[in-house]
Scaffold this active site. Sequence first.
Site, short mmCIF file in Angstrom:
data_model
loop_
_atom_site.label_atom_id
_atom_site.label_comp_id
_atom_site.label_asym_id
_atom_site.label_seq_id
_atom_site.Cartn_x
_atom_site.Cartn_y
_atom_site.Cartn_z
N HIS A 56 -7.54 -10.15 1.22
CA HIS A 56 -7.09 -8.86 1.75
C HIS A 56 -6.09 -8.23 0.78
O HIS A 56 -5.17 -8.90 0.31
CB HIS A 56 -6.44 -9.07 3.12
CG HIS A 56 -5.64 -7.91 3.61
ND1 HIS A 56 -4.27 -7.94 3.72
CD2 HIS A 56 -6.03 -6.67 4.00
CE1 HIS A 56 -3.84 -6.77 4.18
NE2 HIS A 56 -4.88 -5.99 4.35
N HIS A 135 -0.14 -0.67 -2.52
CA HIS A 135 0.22 -1.12 -1.17
C HIS A 135 1.74 -1.04 -1.08
O HIS A 135 2.44 -1.93 -1.54
CB HIS A 135 -0.26 -2.55 -0.91
CG HIS A 135 -0.14 -2.96 0.53
ND1 HIS A 135 0.35 -4.19 0.92
CD2 HIS A 135 -0.44 -2.30 1.68
CE1 HIS A 135 0.33 -4.27 2.24
NE2 HIS A 135 -0.13 -3.14 2.73
#
Length: 345
Positions: A56, A135
């Site tokens: 992920h 992110h």
Amino acid sequence: MDTGGEIICIHPQMSSEAVSEVQVSLKELPMDSWMDHLPCALWDVPLRNLAIPGSHNAITYCLDKSDRSPVDLTQPDLLQKLDKYMKPLIRPFVYKWAVTQEATVKEQLDCGVRYLDLRIAHRPNDTSTDLYFYHGVYTTLTVETVLQEIRSWLDVHSREVVLLSFSHFLDLNQDLHTGLISTIRTIFTAKLCPTTEVVTLRNLWSLGYQVIVSYEHSMVSLYSDLWPHIPYWWANKCKAEALIEEFEHRKQHGRPGGFFVTGINLTEDLQYICSHPTESLKDLVMSTYPALLSWVRGQSPGSDSRSLNIIAGDFVSESHFVPTVIALNQHLVHYTGPCDVSRGN
């Protein structure tokens, strides 16, 4: 299993002890080449029915810790303003909760990961066409650099197949999408598997295909060697029990027909972060992995409506996550008579 010429298959009348031994052997496969060492009974199983470990938010090990990178544009306005005026105070919190993988892409592939969740962005106020991952903040490594590393790894591991999921595009216009697709096709060339192909290990080996690219954009329909977006089951929970409950509920409605991902990645909210000021995402993940992996061990791959396919997690090299997922393929191994050990070229 092909191990130095020895072939192991499961007979229906095998004892539970014998089956257990083979399951242990799946956990103990060489992780950098586990697909090449799977039992021959699995070579003709569609990859959408295998258990495949995934990463992920795979490229967060190289987030930019300098002042050059702003927080990404998906972050709340308040956080962006606080970061602008209180950067020395805010940035440590951003990094602690933004890093989902500490291992490099090569290390992730070496440890057995075969699905990479790739989130692509063009940095604000960047006049170049360079693309990055993001992110919380943006990465120091460009997309092209990482894809070249994956290509180099595949050249050495010619029997391994990776699924690359390009999604969550941030600030990409049509020209940047076109350039990215061109880069993907240039780097992987003949390794790209077309959407028309039968996706089993035996068939991919025979044709030399090693890369399945899913692309979350309408342009995917223009290219026969790009696959539609692979659905990702995201629970949006910060507790393992709540995540498991969500996935058990989803399983009751059946799995998608093609590839799909079950993301056992926990999601922290602002309230959780503020109430745990000394912790990090890694602390949260590692404390819940025992419960999550216990649930994973109870799952099965296959074509059944309640089966799982790709299972993605955080900090994949830090636990028994990868061998636990690979061992699930034992459920698909059964006696089929003598194996045809021909693997193609």
